[in-house]
Design a protein around this motif. Structure first.
Motif, PDB file in Angstrom:
ATOM      1  N   GLN A 107       0.819  -1.215   0.000  1.00 20.50           N
ATOM      2  CA  GLN A 107       0.000   0.000   0.000  1.00 20.50           C
ATOM      3  C   GLN A 107       0.851   1.262   0.000  1.00 20.50           C
ATOM      4  O   GLN A 107       0.329   2.382   0.076  1.00 20.50           O
ATOM      5  CB  GLN A 107      -0.922  -0.006   1.227  1.00 20.50           C
ATOM      6  N   GLY A 108       2.192   1.059  -0.074  1.00 21.17           N
ATOM      7  CA  GLY A 108       3.098   2.195  -0.142  1.00 21.17           C
ATOM      8  C   GLY A 108       3.503   2.768   1.192  1.00 21.17           C
ATOM      9  O   GLY A 108       4.121   3.844   1.262  1.00 21.17           O
ATOM     10  N   LYS A 109       3.197   2.065   2.291  1.00 18.45           N
ATOM     11  CA  LYS A 109       3.530   2.574   3.622  1.00 18.45           C
ATOM     12  C   LYS A 109       4.847   1.959   4.100  1.00 18.45           C
ATOM     13  O   LYS A 109       5.027   0.746   4.020  1.00 18.45           O
ATOM     14  CB  LYS A 109       2.425   2.225   4.621  1.00 18.45           C
ATOM     15  N   PRO A 110       5.776   2.760   4.612  1.00 23.95           N
ATOM     16  CA  PRO A 110       7.018   2.208   5.160  1.00 23.95           C
ATOM     17  C   PRO A 110       6.767   1.572   6.527  1.00 23.95           C
ATOM     18  O   PRO A 110       5.733   1.825   7.167  1.00 23.95           O
ATOM     19  CB  PRO A 110       7.913   3.441   5.277  1.00 23.95           C
ATOM     20  N   ILE A 111       7.703   0.748   6.974  1.00 24.69           N
ATOM     21  CA  ILE A 111       7.595   0.151   8.305  1.00 24.69           C
ATOM     22  C   ILE A 111       7.822   1.231   9.357  1.00 24.69           C
ATOM     23  O   ILE A 111       8.826   1.947   9.319  1.00 24.69           O
ATOM     24  CB  ILE A 111       8.615  -0.988   8.484  1.00 24.69           C
ATOM     25  N   SER A 112       6.887   1.357  10.289  1.00 25.78           N
ATOM     26  CA  SER A 112       6.990   2.377  11.337  1.00 25.78           C
ATOM     27  C   SER A 112       7.951   1.935  12.426  1.00 25.78           C
ATOM     28  O   SER A 112       8.366   0.772  12.488  1.00 25.78           O
ATOM     29  CB  SER A 112       5.610   2.642  11.939  1.00 25.78           C
ATOM     30  N   ASN A 113       8.287   2.877  13.310  1.00 22.01           N
ATOM     31  CA  ASN A 113       9.179   2.545  14.428  1.00 22.01           C
ATOM     32  C   ASN A 113       8.544   1.509  15.346  1.00 22.01           C
ATOM     33  O   ASN A 113       9.225   0.610  15.861  1.00 22.01           O
ATOM     34  CB  ASN A 113       9.509   3.816  15.230  1.00 22.01           C
ATOM     35  N   GLU A 114       7.219   1.617  15.544  1.00 20.58           N
ATOM     36  CA  GLU A 114       6.532   0.643  16.396  1.00 20.58           C
ATOM     37  C   GLU A 114       6.567  -0.756  15.756  1.00 20.58           C
ATOM     38  O   GLU A 114       6.783  -1.767  16.443  1.00 20.58           O
ATOM     39  CB  GLU A 114       5.080   1.064  16.622  1.00 20.58           C
ATOM     40  N   GLN A 115       6.354  -0.829  14.455  1.00 22.19           N
ATOM     41  CA  GLN A 115       6.405  -2.109  13.762  1.00 22.19           C
ATOM     42  C   GLN A 115       7.817  -2.683  13.765  1.00 22.19           C
ATOM     43  O   GLN A 115       8.002  -3.893  13.895  1.00 22.19           O
ATOM     44  CB  GLN A 115       5.899  -1.933  12.327  1.00 22.19           C
ATOM     45  N   MET A 116       8.826  -1.801  13.640  1.00 26.39           N
ATOM     46  CA  MET A 116      10.206  -2.264  13.694  1.00 26.39           C
ATOM     47  C   MET A 116      10.526  -2.827  15.079  1.00 26.39           C
ATOM     48  O   MET A 116      11.247  -3.834  15.208  1.00 26.39           O
ATOM     49  CB  MET A 116      11.156  -1.113  13.370  1.00 26.39           C
ATOM     50  N   TYR A 147      -2.440  -5.601  15.547  1.00 25.73           N
ATOM     51  CA  TYR A 147      -2.535  -5.380  14.104  1.00 25.73           C
ATOM     52  C   TYR A 147      -3.767  -6.116  13.607  1.00 25.73           C
ATOM     53  O   TYR A 147      -4.386  -6.878  14.337  1.00 25.73           O
ATOM     54  CB  TYR A 147      -1.278  -5.881  13.378  1.00 25.73           C
ATOM     55  N   ASP A 148      -4.093  -5.878  12.367  1.00 22.45           N
ATOM     56  CA  ASP A 148      -5.327  -6.426  11.808  1.00 22.45           C
ATOM     57  C   ASP A 148      -5.033  -7.726  11.084  1.00 22.45           C
ATOM     58  O   ASP A 148      -4.725  -7.729   9.898  1.00 22.45           O
ATOM     59  CB  ASP A 148      -5.937  -5.398  10.848  1.00 22.45           C
ATOM     60  N   GLY A 149      -5.104  -8.843  11.786  1.00 21.16           N
ATOM     61  CA  GLY A 149      -4.800 -10.125  11.160  1.00 21.16           C
ATOM     62  C   GLY A 149      -5.480 -11.255  11.895  1.00 21.16           C
ATOM     63  O   GLY A 149      -5.813 -11.129  13.079  1.00 21.16           O
ATOM     64  N   PRO A 150      -5.685 -12.392  11.237  1.00 14.27           N
ATOM     65  CA  PRO A 150      -6.432 -13.487  11.855  1.00 14.27           C
ATOM     66  C   PRO A 150      -5.742 -14.123  13.043  1.00 14.27           C
ATOM     67  O   PRO A 150      -6.383 -14.799  13.827  1.00 14.27           O
ATOM     68  CB  PRO A 150      -6.592 -14.504  10.708  1.00 14.27           C
ATOM     69  N   PHE A 151      -4.407 -13.913  13.200  1.00 13.05           N
ATOM     70  CA  PHE A 151      -3.728 -14.496  14.349  1.00 13.05           C
ATOM     71  C   PHE A 151      -3.253 -13.432  15.326  1.00 13.05           C
ATOM     72  O   PHE A 151      -2.382 -13.664  16.145  1.00 13.05           O
ATOM     73  CB  PHE A 151      -2.552 -15.372  13.900  1.00 13.05           C
ATOM     74  N   ALA A 152      -3.811 -12.222  15.202  1.00 17.89           N
ATOM     75  CA  ALA A 152      -3.538 -11.207  16.215  1.00 17.89           C
ATOM     76  C   ALA A 152      -4.105 -11.691  17.547  1.00 17.89           C
ATOM     77  O   ALA A 152      -5.027 -12.487  17.590  1.00 17.89           O
ATOM     78  CB  ALA A 152      -4.187  -9.875  15.822  1.00 17.89           C
TER      79      ALA A 152
END
Length: 456
Positions: A124-133, A202-207
């Motif tokens: 979607q063109g979004k870079p990895i955020s600091n929280e995701q890192m 995050y938005d995922g089936p195994f969150a």
């Protein structure tokens, strides 16, 4: 003369019978040993495969944290996702209970699905955020710890000449108890470290918020262990079962998505080392999974015949309106994905997996966990756009060969979509267009080879 003849005929018959008995006994002994060796080799390979897959997860997580290239990260995250899924699949075939590896399975599921989530954000063109890192760093640290524990376990088992097959062998109780103590202690250490994995939001089936939800497909009626054992025996076939033993529940048994009783079923006319594992839900008394880890030699059963056997098996077990989806062939077996169909709508969340041995068509694997987690009486909305209107939201040069309505999972929700299968520039894809809004919900690429079909 007749008396003399009887004198030597009787000993001759007895001698011949003794020879036949000795040959038969030797053959039985040899066959038993060969089966035991084959089963042990199978378990050893599974263990080393799990270790290798987790090593690959750790290495690729390290690379993903270093890389700044979007394309490279998408590639690395795809590899992480696949390696985590493979590790979980191999772990599930080991002669241990789900309760003993609940946190480890949860960790591997989250690694795979969080990687997939980050792939979607990249696309979607979004870079990895600091929280995701930071979340990736935590996953990488836990995978490193997992690897260290697996290495220690490998070393200790090697020093003690450990045999995985002894975990369910009954002929030497002292050896069995000693091996169980070594193995379970090591598993406990691994599980303790996996419990330190922070929650991923995050938005995922195994969150975590999805894992911790209440299963939708189970009745509220509780069943006792004795009732569950009877259900397990009947499911496998009472006339095929020689003996049943139950696993002791670990202290982390409540961590699994659907709490269950776990049993060892020893089939008749087989070596005592061979056992079928089965889990029965504590609520409703449904068989969630069954695994028969017997070695499967190369077989000639066709995929079509194997699929029909799997469908018949589901019908016999009370699962109607199931349609085959994708399959994967490996180690002499073929694993089918079946999904539920209602009102001409394919319900992807209601998934059942069936594994068929290609040597004789026996069902050697069954997993209805996803089905019982998601199946419920749904009120499926009527589409607000037509198939033709949805088709306009797909590229005109996308060559469509099939279309239908499907319910797909999206985070906590299920979305009614038009599913378009087809090809674009020599590759096969599936495009999902929201049947209510016309939005493009998801695109999957279909990868086909001689062993089956996968989607990414």
């Amino acid at each position: 003369m007749d008396r003399n003849r009887r004198w030597w005929i009787a000993p001759s018959i007895l001698g011949l019978a003794l020879i036949i008995a000795l040959v038969w006994g030797y053959n039985e002994y040899t066959t038993k040993n060969e089966l035991g060796v084959a089963l042990e080799n199978h378990y050893q390979r599974l263990f080393f495969d799990v270790k290798k897959h987790v090593e690959n997860v750790q290495v690729n997580l390290s690379k993903a944290m270093l890389s700044k290239s979007r394309d490279q990260n998408v590639l690395l995250l795809s590899q992480i996702m696949n390696e985590a899924y493979f590790a979980q699949d191999k772990l599930g075939q080991m002669p241990i209970t789900h309760a003993e590896t609940a946190k480890t399975e949860k960790f591997l599921n989250q690694v795979a699905d969080y990687s997939y989530y980050l792939i979607q954000t990249h696309l979607q063109g979004k870079p990895i955020s600091n929280e995701q890192m930071a979340s990736l760093a935590n996953l990488q640290q836990n995978s490193a710890t997992f690897n260290e524990e697996l290495a220690k376990l490998q070393s200790e088992l090697s020093d003690r000449n450990f045999l995985f097959g002894s975990l369910n062998a009954r002929q030497n109780k002292k050896v069995q108890e000693g091996n169980e103590k070594v193995f379970q202690t090591s598993l406990t250490n691994i599980e303790k470290n996996m419990a330190k994995t922070p929650e991923l939001i995050y938005d995922g089936p195994f969150a975590d918020q999805m894992i911790n939800r209440k299963p939708l497909g189970l009745e509220n009626r509780s069943v006792s262990k004795n009732e569950a054992q009877k259900i397990a025996v009947e499911f496998f076939g009472a006339n095929r079962v020689q003996d049943v033993t139950s696993f002791e529940e670990g202290k982390d048994s409540s961590e699994i998505r659907i709490p269950s009783y776990t049993f060892n079923l020893h089939p008749k006319n087989t070596s005592k080392e061979l056992a079928v594992y089965m889990g029965v839900s504590k609520k409703g008394g449904h068989v969630l999974w069954m695994a028969n880890p017997r070695p499967v030699p190369k077989g000639n059963l066709s995929i079509k015949d194997a699929q029909e056997k799997a469908l018949n098996y589901l019908r016999q077990k009370g699962f109607e309106n199931m349609e085959p989806n994708y399959y994967l062939r490996y180690d002499g077996t073929v694993l089918f994905n079946f999904v539920y169909k209602e009102q001409n709508v394919t319900i992807y969340p209601d998934l059942i997996k069936v594994k068929v041995a290609l040597d004789n068509g026996e069902i050697v694997g069954f997993d209805a966990s996803a089905y019982y987690l998601n199946h419920h009486n749904r009120k499926i909305e009527e589409p607000k756009i037509t198939l033709e209107e949805a088709r306009k939201e797909v590229r005109t040069d996308f060559d469509i060969n099939s279309s239908r309505l499907a319910l797909i999972p999206k985070g906590k929700n299920e979305v009614l979509c038009y599913e378009f299968k087809g090809s674009y520039k020599g590759a096969d894809y599936i495009v999902y267009i929201n049947a209510l809004t016309g939005n493009e919900e998801q695109i999957l690429q279909i990868i086909k080879n001689e062993n089956g079909t996968l989607t990414f």
